[in-house]
Design an enzyme around this catalytic site. Structure first.
Site, PDB file in Angstrom:
ATOM      1  N   ASP A   7       0.878  -1.018   0.093  1.00 15.01           N
ATOM      2  CA  ASP A   7      -0.100   0.040  -0.148  1.00 15.01           C
ATOM      3  C   ASP A   7       1.008   1.230  -0.212  1.00 15.01           C
ATOM      4  OD1 ASP A   7      -1.844   1.616   0.060  1.00 15.01           O
ATOM      5  OD2 ASP A   7      -3.179   0.666   1.568  1.00 15.01           O
TER       6      ASP A   7
HETATM    7  C1  NOJ Z   1      -3.974   4.063  -0.171  1.00 13.73           C
HETATM    8  C2  NOJ Z   1      -5.061   3.089   0.221  1.00 13.73           C
HETATM    9  O1  NOJ Z   1      -5.155   2.482   1.397  1.00 13.73           O
HETATM   10  C3  NOJ Z   1      -5.286   2.154  -0.771  1.00 13.73           C
HETATM   11  O2  NOJ Z   1      -6.796   1.329  -0.706  1.00 13.73           O
HETATM   12  C4  NOJ Z   1      -5.262   2.828  -2.351  1.00 13.73           C
HETATM   13  O3  NOJ Z   1      -5.479   1.529  -3.239  1.00 13.73           O
HETATM   14  C5  NOJ Z   1      -3.909   3.278  -2.418  1.00 13.73           C
HETATM   15  N1  NOJ Z   1      -3.658   4.358  -1.433  1.00 13.73           N
HETATM   16  C6  NOJ Z   1      -3.653   4.011  -3.807  1.00 13.73           C
HETATM   17  O4  NOJ Z   1      -4.364   5.080  -3.783  1.00 13.73           O
END
Ligand code: NOJ
Length: 722
Positions: free
Chosen positions: A264
């Site tokens: 993430d």
């Molecule tokens: C953080 C989020 O937790 C995740 O779900 C998302 O896909 C990513 N950012 C990218 O935007």
């Protein structure tokens, strides 16, 4: 390309080129719309010389920008390896559908598949290759803002809806340029942070993880999702991206996942903040050893993988395996043949927000709305002459919900607009009355609202939470209707009892006090672009509400986390004792145990009667089947849809079992006074659980099978498993 070709390509790559494939950065690190890719990247601690090698991009504007970035990249890239473009296409792209938690409550996986397929088509037209969806983090705590993005509290429903999304986005062939790849997230158990606080620690037994939290991720992988995102949170003390047991033993080992794992956002470098890595180099080492192929938006890999490999801490084989997985995904998407995958401005214009897409968005909003209460004020009469539309959502375009990145709120239909279009003869009086923000108790708009209410044949009171109160980083410690909305509701209902409350929001709220006064409550969640039209059609009875809750609504925030599949405890109370405090029993002094509205609950304008539940045999063998037949009668003169739900309970087992567990469901349509029977096949594997040694087993003995909805099991029969 064949496997041999991909390996040959890999063999030609320099170390920098390889590392580039393992990096993902936001578009703002590249130039806006045209030509060259430039820095500066110093804020990331990234050597600018690495930028031309970057293998994938997070978020971008549209097809024109994507094409420009791809073209510039290919001009600079010696081996002409196209970049992957990824985005969060969560509940629609340009056309916004209801939020995933709402869609889950449609209990209609085909509908969810269709919505995902349309979202894929629009996103693919802009050049998206991978969407960071589905989120199948089981969520049982309404305080957590991201409940809006998942399938709710039930493992089966979450898995079914996750799989439907994977199928809808991907179709049968990732080379199809109307489809995009799905990335399952957030592995694992991101939806169970302590106290519902986003990004916070998750402590769960291996038994519970295996039994309830893991199955949905695994189902999505088995449905063909080629990517998995490792979550931000610590799981039993170790952040997912550096959790060897989770990533190596379970994901890559037990499940044999050979696709791409991405961290993430920033999660690799956050290993240092968690305090499990000494520095970025240590973080890069740990994440790579745990099979994290792509690092999203931090630069530990870019800065340290080479050094770590030269020192022999990591092996070239480890790096090569990660790069090969990324190249394979690019190949599966057909990027080596067409790095743009047919994306263009013309295609975007042709598909985005087309009438067919809007029609599906409307249907989805209708199917996922949940009628929580109705003392008879709904449906509204066609003959209403004056309708007062009151409250902060009366004329608000904030109906798309969080994670609507490319959705334009100005393209949406408000409740007032929807009602005005549906009732062209009527006077629509609109009064926002108050704010929906926490802490804003201004009541200066009440007077105009109450005058409108007094003068109306019917009042539609539009309340709820703004969209940025749910989604990422939006946890709440209270679950009340924000601001002065409850006071407004009381006053409006006092002056005009012909009031229907229409609720908007991304999470279950504690609605006990509203429920006590409201004649009717229709929950719309965040319904998307066609919200206002969907509301009008449901209020007027053109459509009959058929959504059910995918998450329990607590009576009070103190009940959280809350889920219907609870254990008995040694000292339970009966449902009839819900409002009595009993000392030395498992209950609260100041609240009942049960939710206000349970999982699987939702009313209809039809009256459904559950007439019978029959079994074709009383004994199930390990390799046999048992057929359960439920007969439902629509005792009304209205067409309607009902979600027939099948629950089971294992009466005695080596591990205490939940008092009810959903094992099957089917949404059926019934004509006025029609009777239908639904048959479900029960197999031994549906009765399995994870035992004390973490093995998936079933145990011979007595079981109950029931229909109805959580805490309201209407018909129950018994059988035994041999
Ligand atoms: C953080 C989020 O937790 C995740 O779900 C998302 O896909 C990513 N950012 C990218 O935007």
């Amino acid at each position: 390309m064949s496997d041999v070709d991909l390996r040959h390509l890999l063999s030609q790559m320099t170390f920098e080129e390889k590392i580039g494939q393992l990096m993902q950065y936001n578009t703002h690190l590249f130039t806006d719309s045209t030509a060259e890719i430039t820095g500066p990247l110093t804020d990331l601690g990234l050597d600018e010389a690495m930028l031309p090698f970057v293998g994938s991009v997070l978020n971008f504007e549209d097809a024109a920008q994507m094409r420009a970035i791809q073209q510039a990249h290919l001009q600079q890239d010696r081996l002409k390896i196209p970049m992957l473009f990824m985005m969060d296409v969560i509940h629609g792209y340009r056309t916004v559908f209801p939020i995933p938690l709402a869609l889950s409550g449609s209990f209609d996986p085909e509908l969810v598949r269709d919505c995902s397929a349309m979202a894929a088509k629009e996103a693919a037209a802009s050049g998206v290759h991978v969407t960071f969806t589905p989120m199948v983090d089981l969520s049982r705590d309404a305080r957590w803002g991201r409940v809006m993005e998942g399938g709710g509290e039930d493992p089966l429903l979450t898995a079914v809806m996750g799989v439907a999304q994977v199928q809808g986005f991907q179709g049968d062939d990732l080379r199809d340029t109307d489809r995009i790849a799905a990335c399952v997230k957030h592995f694992a158990a991101y939806g169970a942070p302590e106290a519902g606080r986003d990004y916070y620690a998750v402590e769960l037994s291996e038994r519970l993880l295996r039994e309830r939290y893991f199955p949905a991720y695994r189902a999505c992988i088995e449905a063909g999702a080629p990517m998995v995102m490792a979550s931000f949170n610590t799981l039993n003390g170790i952040p997912a991206v550096a959790n060897e047991w989770l990533m190596n033993d379970i994901l890559r080992g037990e499940w044999g996942f050979d696709g791409v794992v991405i961290s993430d956002y920033d999660a690799v470098e956050e290993l240092c903040v968690h305090g499990v890595a000494a520095d970025k180099k240590d973080a890069a080492k740990q994440a790579m050893r745990c099979g994290c192929d792509i690092e999203m938006c931090s630069a530990a890999y870019a800065s340290h993988l080479k050094e770590l490999t030269q020192e022999g801490v990591l092996t070239t084989e480890q790096i090569d395996a990660a790069v090969l997985r990324v190249l394979m995904l690019k190949d599966r998407l057909g990027l080596f043949e067409d790095p743009y995958r047919g994306a263009s401005t013309q295609k975007e214009q042709a598909v985005c927000l087309s009438p067919a897409h809007r029609a599906l968005a409307r249907k989805a909003a209708q199917e996922s709305a949940v009628l929580l209460k109705n003392n008879g004020v709904l449906p509204l009469s066609e003959d209403v002459q004056t309708v007062a539309v009151i409250g902060p959502f009366a004329d608000s375009r904030d109906l798309l919900g969080a994670w609507s990145l490319r959705g334009d709120t100005s393209e949406g239909v408000t409740v007032s607009e929807g009602l005005a279009a549906r009732l062209p003869h009527a006077r629509i009086l609109t009064a926002p009355a108050c704010s929906n923000l926490c802490g804003n108790t201004d009541q200066s708009g009440f007077e105009a609202a109450l005058t409108a209410a007094e003068n109306a044949d019917a009042v539609v009171l539009c309340l709820g939470e703004p969209s940025d109160y749910s989604g990422e980083g939006s946890s709440r410690a209270t679950l009340d209707l924000p601001g002065a909305q409850l006071t407004l509701a009381r006053e409006v209902i006092r002056v005009n009892p012909r009031t229907a409350v229409v609720l908007f929001g991304g999470r279950p709220l504690a609605l006990t006090e509203l429920d006590a006064v409201a004649p009717a409550i229709l929950h719309m969640w965040f319904p998307g672009h066609e919200g206002g039209n969907a509301v009008a059609s449901l209020l007027l009875g053109d459509e009959n509400p058929s959504g059910k809750l995918a998450m329990s609504f607590p009576k009070t925030v103190g009940q959280c986390p809350l889920s219907y599949d609870r254990l008995m405890s040694g000292r339970p109370i009966q449902a009839s004792q819900e409002d009595t405090f009993l000392k030395f029993r498992s209950n609260y002094i100041d609240s009942g145990n049960l939710p206000l509205y349970p999982f699987g609950y939702g009313l209809s304008y039809s009256r459904f009667e559950y007439e019978s539940l029959t079994l074709d045999r009383r004994t199930l063998t390990a390799d046999g089947t048992l057929t359960v037949t439920v007969t439902v009668f629509n005792n009304s003169d209205r067409h309607g849809k009902e979600v027939v739900q099948l629950y089971m309970r294992d009466l005695v087992a080596s591990v205490a079992r939940p008092v009810q567990q959903l094992i099957a469901f089917d949404k059926i349509a019934l004509a006025p006074f029609e009777r239908k029977s639904v048959s479900f096949t029960v197999r031994e594997e549906m009765l399995r659980f994870v035992d004390a040694r973490n093995h998936l087993v079933s145990e011979a003995g007595e079981f109950e099978v029931s229909t109805g909805y959580a805490d309201h099991l209407l018909l129950t029969e018994r059988f035994s498993l041999q």
